[in-house]
Design a protein around this motif. Structure first.
Motif, PDB file in Angstrom:
ATOM      1  N   LEU A  88       0.851  -1.187   0.000  1.00  0.00           N
ATOM      2  CA  LEU A  88       0.000   0.000   0.000  1.00  0.00           C
ATOM      3  C   LEU A  88       0.890   1.242   0.000  1.00  0.00           C
ATOM      4  O   LEU A  88       1.916   1.273   0.683  1.00  0.00           O
ATOM      5  N   PHE A  89       0.457   2.256  -0.751  1.00  0.00           N
ATOM      6  CA  PHE A  89       1.255   3.475  -0.867  1.00  0.00           C
ATOM      7  C   PHE A  89       0.346   4.685  -0.678  1.00  0.00           C
ATOM      8  O   PHE A  89      -0.768   4.721  -1.207  1.00  0.00           O
ATOM      9  N   LEU A  95      -4.632   6.997  -0.816  1.00  0.00           N
ATOM     10  CA  LEU A  95      -4.178   5.632  -0.586  1.00  0.00           C
ATOM     11  C   LEU A  95      -4.288   4.854  -1.882  1.00  0.00           C
ATOM     12  O   LEU A  95      -5.373   4.752  -2.465  1.00  0.00           O
ATOM     13  N   LEU A  96      -3.164   4.334  -2.353  1.00  0.00           N
ATOM     14  CA  LEU A  96      -3.116   3.543  -3.582  1.00  0.00           C
ATOM     15  C   LEU A  96      -3.081   2.067  -3.214  1.00  0.00           C
ATOM     16  O   LEU A  96      -2.114   1.587  -2.619  1.00  0.00           O
ATOM     17  N   ASN A  97      -4.150   1.339  -3.555  1.00  0.00           N
ATOM     18  CA  ASN A  97      -4.271  -0.083  -3.230  1.00  0.00           C
ATOM     19  C   ASN A  97      -3.547  -0.938  -4.262  1.00  0.00           C
ATOM     20  O   ASN A  97      -3.245  -0.479  -5.373  1.00  0.00           O
ATOM     21  N   PRO A  98      -3.277  -2.209  -3.940  1.00  0.00           N
ATOM     22  CA  PRO A  98      -2.608  -3.101  -4.904  1.00  0.00           C
ATOM     23  C   PRO A  98      -3.374  -3.261  -6.211  1.00  0.00           C
ATOM     24  O   PRO A  98      -2.765  -3.527  -7.259  1.00  0.00           O
ATOM     25  N   ASP A  99      -4.706  -3.092  -6.178  1.00  0.00           N
ATOM     26  CA  ASP A  99      -5.500  -3.229  -7.399  1.00  0.00           C
ATOM     27  C   ASP A  99      -5.522  -1.955  -8.235  1.00  0.00           C
ATOM     28  O   ASP A  99      -6.190  -1.880  -9.271  1.00  0.00           O
ATOM     29  N   GLY A 100      -4.764  -0.913  -7.789  1.00  0.00           N
ATOM     30  CA  GLY A 100      -4.668   0.328  -8.546  1.00  0.00           C
ATOM     31  C   GLY A 100      -5.761   1.328  -8.243  1.00  0.00           C
ATOM     32  O   GLY A 100      -5.801   2.397  -8.853  1.00  0.00           O
ATOM     33  N   ALA A 149       1.620   0.884   5.380  1.00  0.00           N
ATOM     34  CA  ALA A 149       1.823   1.461   4.047  1.00  0.00           C
ATOM     35  C   ALA A 149       3.097   2.294   4.001  1.00  0.00           C
ATOM     36  O   ALA A 149       3.627   2.729   5.026  1.00  0.00           O
ATOM     37  N   HIS A 150       3.580   2.510   2.788  1.00  0.00           N
ATOM     38  CA  HIS A 150       4.726   3.413   2.564  1.00  0.00           C
ATOM     39  C   HIS A 150       4.146   4.783   2.242  1.00  0.00           C
ATOM     40  O   HIS A 150       3.497   4.964   1.210  1.00  0.00           O
ATOM     41  N   LEU A 151       4.379   5.755   3.121  1.00  0.00           N
ATOM     42  CA  LEU A 151       3.877   7.112   2.942  1.00  0.00           C
ATOM     43  C   LEU A 151       4.941   7.974   2.290  1.00  0.00           C
ATOM     44  O   LEU A 151       6.141   7.808   2.559  1.00  0.00           O
ATOM     45  N   CYS A 152       4.519   8.908   1.449  1.00  0.00           N
ATOM     46  CA  CYS A 152       5.475   9.759   0.756  1.00  0.00           C
ATOM     47  C   CYS A 152       4.923  11.179   0.636  1.00  0.00           C
ATOM     48  O   CYS A 152       3.734  11.366   0.357  1.00  0.00           O
ATOM     49  N   MET A 153       5.783  12.149   0.860  1.00  0.00           N
ATOM     50  CA  MET A 153       5.400  13.541   0.747  1.00  0.00           C
ATOM     51  C   MET A 153       6.576  14.339   0.215  1.00  0.00           C
ATOM     52  O   MET A 153       7.718  13.886   0.230  1.00  0.00           O
ATOM     53  N   GLU A 154       6.297  15.542  -0.275  1.00  0.00           N
ATOM     54  CA  GLU A 154       7.347  16.417  -0.778  1.00  0.00           C
ATOM     55  C   GLU A 154       7.914  17.265   0.352  1.00  0.00           C
ATOM     56  O   GLU A 154       7.257  17.487   1.367  1.00  0.00           O
ATOM     57  N   THR A 155       9.144  17.743   0.159  1.00  0.00           N
ATOM     58  CA  THR A 155       9.710  18.696   1.111  1.00  0.00           C
ATOM     59  C   THR A 155       9.046  20.050   0.872  1.00  0.00           C
ATOM     60  O   THR A 155       9.247  20.669  -0.167  1.00  0.00           O
ATOM     61  N   THR A 156       8.248  20.484   1.808  1.00  0.00           N
ATOM     62  CA  THR A 156       7.511  21.740   1.656  1.00  0.00           C
ATOM     63  C   THR A 156       7.834  22.711   2.792  1.00  0.00           C
ATOM     64  O   THR A 156       6.995  23.495   3.209  1.00  0.00           O
ATOM     65  N   GLY A 157       9.053  22.615   3.315  1.00  0.00           N
ATOM     66  CA  GLY A 157       9.464  23.546   4.356  1.00  0.00           C
ATOM     67  C   GLY A 157       8.627  23.414   5.612  1.00  0.00           C
ATOM     68  O   GLY A 157       8.298  22.326   6.059  1.00  0.00           O
ATOM     69  N   ALA A 158       8.256  24.560   6.171  1.00  0.00           N
ATOM     70  CA  ALA A 158       7.548  24.569   7.447  1.00  0.00           C
ATOM     71  C   ALA A 158       6.171  23.926   7.352  1.00  0.00           C
ATOM     72  O   ALA A 158       5.662  23.388   8.336  1.00  0.00           O
ATOM     73  N   TYR A 159       5.539  23.943   6.169  1.00  0.00           N
ATOM     74  CA  TYR A 159       4.182  23.417   6.047  1.00  0.00           C
ATOM     75  C   TYR A 159       4.110  21.921   6.350  1.00  0.00           C
ATOM     76  O   TYR A 159       3.138  21.442   6.939  1.00  0.00           O
ATOM     77  N   ASP A 167      -2.150  15.717  -7.397  1.00  0.00           N
ATOM     78  CA  ASP A 167      -0.755  15.711  -6.959  1.00  0.00           C
ATOM     79  C   ASP A 167      -0.504  14.590  -5.954  1.00  0.00           C
ATOM     80  O   ASP A 167       0.539  13.922  -5.999  1.00  0.00           O
ATOM     81  N   ALA A 168      -1.456  14.378  -5.035  1.00  0.00           N
ATOM     82  CA  ALA A 168      -1.306  13.301  -4.052  1.00  0.00           C
ATOM     83  C   ALA A 168      -1.292  11.941  -4.741  1.00  0.00           C
ATOM     84  O   ALA A 168      -0.532  11.043  -4.363  1.00  0.00           O
ATOM     85  N   ARG A 169      -2.121  11.777  -5.768  1.00  0.00           N
ATOM     86  CA  ARG A 169      -2.107  10.517  -6.543  1.00  0.00           C
ATOM     87  C   ARG A 169      -0.763  10.314  -7.226  1.00  0.00           C
ATOM     88  O   ARG A 169      -0.220   9.204  -7.257  1.00  0.00           O
ATOM     89  N   LEU A 170      -0.235  11.398  -7.790  1.00  0.00           N
ATOM     90  CA  LEU A 170       1.053  11.326  -8.470  1.00  0.00           C
ATOM     91  C   LEU A 170       2.151  10.911  -7.493  1.00  0.00           C
ATOM     92  O   LEU A 170       3.005  10.071  -7.811  1.00  0.00           O
ATOM     93  N   ILE A 171       2.137  11.480  -6.295  1.00  0.00           N
ATOM     94  CA  ILE A 171       3.138  11.154  -5.281  1.00  0.00           C
ATOM     95  C   ILE A 171       3.020   9.686  -4.876  1.00  0.00           C
ATOM     96  O   ILE A 171       4.032   8.994  -4.679  1.00  0.00           O
ATOM     97  N   ALA A 172       1.795   9.189  -4.755  1.00  0.00           N
ATOM     98  CA  ALA A 172       1.590   7.778  -4.404  1.00  0.00           C
ATOM     99  C   ALA A 172       2.164   6.864  -5.487  1.00  0.00           C
ATOM    100  O   ALA A 172       2.808   5.847  -5.178  1.00  0.00           O
TER     101      ALA A 172
END
Length: 322
Positions: free
Chosen positions: A6-7, A21-26, A55-65, A105-110
């Motif tokens: 899960l991602f 949340l991106l499931n194994p079935d896409g 799950a493996h969580l992923c985010m961008e470096t967005t400074g203080a936010y 954007d969140a889908r793209l990051i996943a």
């Protein structure tokens, strides 16, 4: 945790963050939360509800936010990666992505996380978090001081007195924050010894050393000096196709504060650091432009800084590195 199926992509803004949340079935599950401690807790409950704690969580470096959210997730023993936005942007180009919304954007990051499995993010120690905040505050105050100095040139009458009063206040605050940085480093023996190592390099003073300590930690995340250079955005961006070769600017896809902190020290090191002076002389003889030489000196200075910190030994001009 080793092989997640899960991602989760997280797109962080000032007031909220979108998660997908991106499931194994896409298939995707989406949600948005306020960018507050309560929102963090609600997000954790959502992950548990969907059995996505592994799950493996992923985010961008967005400074203080995004800093608070990343720390919260790491404290919950979740697998979270924090990646350079330029990497996500480049990945989106390979997909010919056109949609530009928070959810998209969140889908793209996943999807990026699923394909590239970025390394886990290691939160900095508390003393580094405090040092980062102080260094950032000092940078903000110096920027304000410059703006007010520029306004003073054209200000007249009561307006001029207002600018002068504000300048006096800002100057006082700069002295206070610099003192706080000095006291903070003195109160932590590891930081103090590392500051002394960095200050052994001609061209690097206490202020530059504080910035390097604030933003290079934890050092273990860098496996080579090339990664450090890329993190600072000082790696060259080669532009070449066939027999054509364009100019080679630096990438600038990294920590802007590090680049700014190294500029003036590099100019000083060109004159007073024997290793960098000899290096710059060779570049000039080979026809490099003055600005190219300064950037190369910044890179070299970063090499030396990383060397003394990793080795724990002061700068030795006879060796060129620690």
């Amino acid at each position: 945790m080793t092989h997640p199926t899960l991602f989760v992509g997280i797109d962080v803004a000032k007031a909220k963050f979108d998660v997908v949340l991106l499931n194994p079935d896409g298939k995707y599950r989406s949600k948005a939360y306020p960018n507050t401690p309560e929102g963090y807790r609600q997000f954790l409950e959502w992950l548990i509800q969907h059995e996505a704690r592994e799950a493996h969580l992923c985010m961008e470096t967005t400074g203080a936010y995004g800093r608070g959210l990343a720390r919260f997730l790491a404290q919950q023993q979740l697998l979270v990666s924090v990646v350079n936005p330029a990497q996500i942007h480049a990945f989106g180009k390979t997909e010919l992505t056109r949609a530009k919304t928070d959810k998209a954007d969140a889908r793209l990051i996943a999807r990026y996380c699923r394909m590239h499995r970025p390394a886990p993010w290691v939160p900095p120690a508390e003393e580094i978090v405090v040092l980062q905040a102080l260094v950032q505050r000092l940078e903000d105050l110096l920027a304000l001081q410059t703006m007010e100095h520029n306004r003073l040139e054209s200000a007249e009458g009561p307006a001029r007195k207002s600018v002068e009063a504000h300048l006096e206040f800002i100057t006082q605050q700069i002295r206070i924050v610099r003192l706080q940085i000095e006291i903070h480093i003195d109160n932590h023996p590891d930081l103090k010894s590392q500051q002394e190592l960095l200050s052994s390099i001609p061209g690097i003073g206490d202020n530059t050393a504080a910035t390097l300590l604030a933003f290079l930690h934890p050092l273990d995340r860098f496996h080579s000096v090339k990664q450090v250079v890329a993190y600072a955005g000082l790696n060259p961006r080669i532009r070449q196709s066939g027999q054509w070769a364009g100019k080679t600017p630096i990438a600038k896809a990294g920590n802007a504060l590090l680049r700014k902190a190294l500029y003036l020290p590099a100019v000083v090191a060109k004159q007073h650091n024997p290793v960098i002076a000899a290096f710059c002389d060779r570049l000039l003889i080979n026809g490099k432009r003055p600005m190219q030489v300064v950037v190369a000196a910044m890179r070299k200075l970063l090499h030396l800084a990383f060397g003394v910190l990793k080795s724990g030994k002061p700068f030795n001009p006879k060796l060129g590195v620690a």
